[in-house]
Design a protein around this motif. Sequence first.
Motif, mmCIF file in Angstrom:
data_model
loop_
_atom_site.group_PDB
_atom_site.id
_atom_site.type_symbol
_atom_site.label_atom_id
_atom_site.label_comp_id
_atom_site.label_asym_id
_atom_site.label_seq_id
_atom_site.Cartn_x
_atom_site.Cartn_y
_atom_site.Cartn_z
ATOM 1 N N VAL A 113 0.668 -1.235 0.021
ATOM 2 C CA VAL A 113 0.037 0.008 0.015
ATOM 3 C C VAL A 113 1.008 1.374 -0.132
ATOM 4 C CG1 VAL A 113 -1.718 1.307 1.627
ATOM 5 C CG2 VAL A 113 -2.185 -1.089 1.192
ATOM 6 N N GLY A 114 1.814 1.259 0.814
ATOM 7 C CA GLY A 114 2.922 2.505 0.947
ATOM 8 C C GLY A 114 3.402 2.684 -0.582
ATOM 9 N N CYS A 115 3.887 1.661 -0.886
ATOM 10 C CA CYS A 115 4.593 1.800 -2.433
ATOM 11 C C CYS A 115 3.648 2.284 -3.362
ATOM 12 C CB CYS A 115 5.289 0.467 -2.581
ATOM 13 S SG CYS A 115 6.771 -0.148 -1.599
ATOM 14 N N THR A 116 2.450 1.701 -3.653
ATOM 15 C CA THR A 116 1.515 2.071 -4.381
ATOM 16 C C THR A 116 1.036 3.412 -4.106
ATOM 17 O OG1 THR A 116 0.639 -0.242 -4.536
ATOM 18 C CG2 THR A 116 -0.904 1.495 -5.391
ATOM 19 N N MET A 117 0.810 4.041 -2.871
ATOM 20 C CA MET A 117 0.404 5.411 -2.791
ATOM 21 C C MET A 117 1.449 6.376 -3.252
ATOM 22 S SD MET A 117 -1.470 5.762 0.879
ATOM 23 C CE MET A 117 -0.010 5.129 1.856
ATOM 24 N N GLY A 150 4.469 9.308 -9.242
ATOM 25 C CA GLY A 150 4.754 8.597 -10.528
ATOM 26 C C GLY A 150 6.043 7.922 -10.590
ATOM 27 N N GLU A 151 6.545 7.565 -9.903
ATOM 28 C CA GLU A 151 7.849 6.482 -9.600
ATOM 29 C C GLU A 151 7.833 5.830 -8.270
ATOM 30 O OE1 GLU A 151 11.051 9.635 -7.868
ATOM 31 O OE2 GLU A 151 10.248 10.222 -9.972
ATOM 32 N N PRO A 152 8.710 4.770 -8.406
ATOM 33 C CA PRO A 152 8.820 3.919 -7.255
ATOM 34 C C PRO A 152 9.319 4.553 -6.306
ATOM 35 C CG PRO A 152 10.185 3.172 -9.039
ATOM 36 C CD PRO A 152 9.258 4.239 -9.535
ATOM 37 N N PRO A 153 9.230 4.086 -4.843
ATOM 38 C CA PRO A 153 9.801 4.857 -3.797
ATOM 39 C C PRO A 153 11.487 4.873 -3.629
ATOM 40 C CG PRO A 153 8.509 3.151 -2.903
ATOM 41 C CD PRO A 153 8.127 3.218 -4.513
ATOM 42 N N PHE A 154 11.930 3.817 -4.273
ATOM 43 C CA PHE A 154 13.188 3.427 -3.908
ATOM 44 C C PHE A 154 13.970 3.597 -5.574
ATOM 45 C CE2 PHE A 154 10.880 0.950 -1.119
ATOM 46 C CZ PHE A 154 11.110 1.675 0.084
ATOM 47 N N ASP A 155 15.292 3.689 -5.457
ATOM 48 C CA ASP A 155 15.943 3.897 -6.560
ATOM 49 C C ASP A 155 16.183 2.793 -7.537
ATOM 50 O OD1 ASP A 155 18.234 2.787 -5.476
ATOM 51 O OD2 ASP A 155 19.301 4.619 -5.054
ATOM 52 N N GLY A 156 16.026 1.642 -7.105
ATOM 53 C CA GLY A 156 16.262 0.594 -7.777
ATOM 54 C C GLY A 156 17.341 -0.443 -7.641
ATOM 55 N N SER A 157 18.397 0.306 -6.606
ATOM 56 C CA SER A 157 19.726 -0.427 -6.232
ATOM 57 C C SER A 157 19.268 -1.817 -5.214
ATOM 58 C CB SER A 157 20.542 0.506 -5.574
ATOM 59 O OG SER A 157 20.170 1.042 -4.433
ATOM 60 N N ALA A 158 20.056 -2.668 -5.092
ATOM 61 C CA ALA A 158 19.965 -3.800 -4.139
ATOM 62 C C ALA A 158 19.713 -3.277 -2.849
ATOM 63 C CB ALA A 158 20.938 -4.640 -4.384
ATOM 64 N N THR A 159 20.128 -2.255 -2.334
ATOM 65 C CA THR A 159 20.329 -1.968 -0.901
ATOM 66 C C THR A 159 19.245 -0.829 -0.814
ATOM 67 O OG1 THR A 159 21.954 -0.062 -1.099
ATOM 68 C CG2 THR A 159 22.712 -2.325 -0.560
ATOM 69 N N ALA A 160 18.382 -0.452 -1.699
ATOM 70 C CA ALA A 160 17.601 0.853 -1.448
ATOM 71 C C ALA A 160 16.249 0.513 -0.665
ATOM 72 C CB ALA A 160 17.000 1.290 -2.701
ATOM 73 N N GLY A 167 5.025 5.606 7.060
ATOM 74 C CA GLY A 167 4.661 4.597 8.150
ATOM 75 C C GLY A 167 4.341 3.244 7.336
ATOM 76 N N CYS A 168 4.020 3.347 6.240
ATOM 77 C CA CYS A 168 3.632 1.821 5.590
ATOM 78 C C CYS A 168 5.118 1.122 4.929
ATOM 79 C CB CYS A 168 2.815 2.049 4.390
ATOM 80 S SG CYS A 168 1.183 2.483 4.648
ATOM 81 N N ILE A 169 6.068 2.057 4.715
ATOM 82 C CA ILE A 169 7.251 1.383 4.132
ATOM 83 C C ILE A 169 8.419 1.643 5.156
ATOM 84 C CG2 ILE A 169 8.683 1.628 2.191
ATOM 85 C CD1 ILE A 169 6.715 3.284 0.655
#
Length: 190
Positions: free
Chosen positions: A119-123, A129-139, A163-165
């Motif tokens: 839910v947090g990632c979707t919100m 308009g983009e994911p909450p993380f930069d795509g790196s393995a550690t993000a 709070g969700c993430i």
Amino acid sequence: MKCLKCIAPSKTYSLNGKRFTKVKTIGEGGYAFVIEVRDKTNQRYALKVARIQLSEQEEAIQREIRAYKSISSSYVMELLDHAFYNSRPGEEKMAFLLFPLMRVPSECEITEAIDMWSVGCTMFAIAFGEPPFDGSATAAVSGKIRVPANHIYSNKFIEMIQGCIQVNATDRLLPRDLLHKIENIFKPGT
């Protein structure tokens, strides 16, 4: 309302000329169900079968398809194929969406905390308009989301997403807490 299992009792499905055999039902919702299927090479997939009785349901499925096609991200499952079929003339239409089968490790405990992360990632994705993380393995493991500068959202809204993430599942908002925060953020006059 008809039982969804009664609508598609088939053991085999054809999707744009490819044949799939039902392995088992994975989940069932109000107007759709998801089944595990395999192709002739024994590759397994998740097939969403949606029953369409109203034009609004077809529009919702079309929006879902467009959303999957418009997002190219390792955070979003790829829509491999889709089709609409009428089982018989005059009967309701069915939509079929084919996805890779994602398996959860057997030692992983499935709880509502997993849903809260989603839910947090979707919100976040809807808001920015983009994911909450930069795509790196550690993000994602770090839990540090990239909130764009100069956004239009309140601190309360950003804190709700954060709070969700939370990396630690026990630190994530519970569904009832999220609903309470939503009610407080979107109260008239606030």
